[in-house]
Design an enzyme around this catalytic site. Sequence first.
Site, PDB file in Angstrom:
ATOM      1  CE  LYS A  32     -23.475  26.575 -40.113  1.00 32.91           C
ATOM      2  NZ  LYS A  32     -24.043  27.139 -41.339  1.00 32.91           N
ATOM      3  CG  ASN A  33     -20.929  29.708 -41.930  1.00 35.44           C
ATOM      4  OD1 ASN A  33     -21.648  28.721 -42.121  1.00 35.44           O
ATOM      5  ND2 ASN A  33     -21.340  30.783 -41.280  1.00 35.44           N
ATOM      6  NE  ARG A 102     -28.651  31.844 -47.771  1.00 31.37           N
ATOM      7  CZ  ARG A 102     -29.229  32.597 -48.677  1.00 31.37           C
ATOM      8  NH1 ARG A 102     -30.477  32.381 -48.994  1.00 31.37           N
ATOM      9  NH2 ARG A 102     -28.585  33.572 -49.282  1.00 31.37           N
ATOM     10  CB  CYS A 126     -31.519  29.307 -40.658  1.00 30.49           C
ATOM     11  SG  CYS A 126     -30.814  28.418 -39.300  1.00 30.49           S
ATOM     12  NE  ARG A 131     -30.069  33.328 -44.753  1.00 29.76           N
ATOM     13  CZ  ARG A 131     -29.239  32.587 -44.010  1.00 29.76           C
ATOM     14  NH1 ARG A 131     -29.687  31.617 -43.281  1.00 29.76           N
ATOM     15  NH2 ARG A 131     -27.950  32.836 -44.013  1.00 29.76           N
ATOM     16  N   PRO A 132     -32.698  36.477 -49.773  1.00 28.24           N
ATOM     17  CG  PRO A 132     -32.539  38.728 -50.353  1.00 28.24           C
ATOM     18  CD  PRO A 132     -32.628  37.807 -49.173  1.00 28.24           C
ATOM     19  CG  LEU A 135     -26.853  41.050 -53.580  1.00 26.34           C
ATOM     20  CD1 LEU A 135     -26.196  41.335 -52.233  1.00 26.34           C
ATOM     21  CD2 LEU A 135     -26.814  42.303 -54.446  1.00 26.34           C
ATOM     22  CG  ASP A 315     -24.162  33.240 -37.992  1.00 28.40           C
ATOM     23  OD1 ASP A 315     -25.297  33.607 -38.305  1.00 28.40           O
ATOM     24  OD2 ASP A 315     -23.379  32.681 -38.790  1.00 28.40           O
ATOM     25  NE  ARG A 407     -28.901  24.197 -40.994  1.00 26.72           N
ATOM     26  CZ  ARG A 407     -28.850  25.524 -40.972  1.00 26.72           C
ATOM     27  NH1 ARG A 407     -29.769  26.221 -40.347  1.00 26.72           N
ATOM     28  NH2 ARG A 407     -27.888  26.182 -41.592  1.00 26.72           N
TER      29      ARG A 407
END
Length: 428
Positions: A32-33, A102, A126, A131-132, A135, A315, A407
Amino acid sequence: MEYILLLGVYMEKYIINGGNKLYGSVDIQTAKNSVLPILAAAVLTDGKVTVADVPHISDVRNMVKILSRLGCRAEFCGNNLIIDSSVADCYEIPSELAHELRSSVFLLGSVISRFHMAKIAYPGGCDIGLRPVDLHLTGLKRLGVEITEENGYIVCKCDKLTGNEIMLDCPSVGATENIMLAAVKAEGVTVIKNAAREPEIEDLQKFLNAMGARVRGAGSGTVVVQGVKELFGCEYLPIPDRIEAGTFLIAAAMCGGEVELKRACAEHISSLLHKLRENGCKIRVNNDKIVLENNRRLTSVKSIETQPYPGFPTDLQAQMTALCCICRGQSIVTENLFETRFKYVPELRKMGADITVINRNAFVRGVERFHGATLVAHDLRGGAALVSAALSAVGRSEILDISHIDRGYGAFEYKLRRLGGDIVRLSV
Ligand code: UD1
């Protein structure tokens, strides 16, 4: 009244009768990632991009919706996803789509590169604490992007993108990927220092280079991108999903039995394999196959700490904590990456777990077995941990709000049933 409320909120649920051992083989899906940033990267070219073996998960479906909104044509041909971005004509991602996913933030880099404009609502995903995206934005500014915030939207503009040196305060996966995407067609060289070293970064580098980009260093902590004028279409098969692989191994360790993973990469989950062997599992690796065998109660490992790759992945933290709950002895699990990634703990307690959370640490005292209960999945990985716990438990469990699990895990209950798990999905 409460029942009616539940009907409105929880659309589907799992019913699990625990206690079966797991036996057999399972095919590991494509990561997925990896797939999500690769789909974002498809916007960078007018050529056709074919991504092979795309998992059937809702994060991918939402990414496809976003690509369509940008004007790209995206269609499935079997399990392959073909994207034609030559007709892309929109640089705005509205809030109803961005809040679903996200990873929509990864599109900032590729959309700004393509249109020199991007407008995207603050991303969702999620609910695992703050979760800024600071950066991501600082990195893009270093490449010449002007960024403002307007009514919940991040608005980016530039005349052109120019390579630069960027030092990340922490090795953020998403920020590294986003900056790579913005840099591939920038003028000159971009050097990303303190870059994330996750296997998915290396995979994105390979994909970009297959499109004609000049990226090197991924996996080393310093990524160097030499900007090119044009990128082309390509066909690409992303790496296997190390988190799905880890989830199945942990489920097998908890339930007992013997499970073989096919198309898995042991090197990508070596931190997990190390811990599972310490627990007492027997693990064999043969090329892209991993076999886990366990037929007894496991022993606790003293401590597990999540870290950026190659450390123990955040994860897999929830799934591993669930395993610790039924081991002999005590463990301390420390979550170093995300705040509030212990939301599943009260659910495990309903099943008899003995866990105390203090700040970033979960103190776990092993109990003999879980017992079945009615549980709520609050996020993707926490939800997967509840499934493993319920499969290993004595008795019947219901897991509500399983859309979170959808998801990231394709055909999850189907794969578990083939291994012998008693799990069905019901609409409520
Ligand atoms: C990615 C993964 C996610 C995984 C995480 C960590 C995808 C789609 N998601 O998420 O599954 O859990 O890596 O391995 O690939 N941070 C900042 N500012 C930023 C960005 C991040 O402070 O601008 C912080 C975060 O709050 C967190 C840490 O950096 O504490 C790591 O986050 P990051 O690596 O960016 O995670 P994601 O890319 O969001």
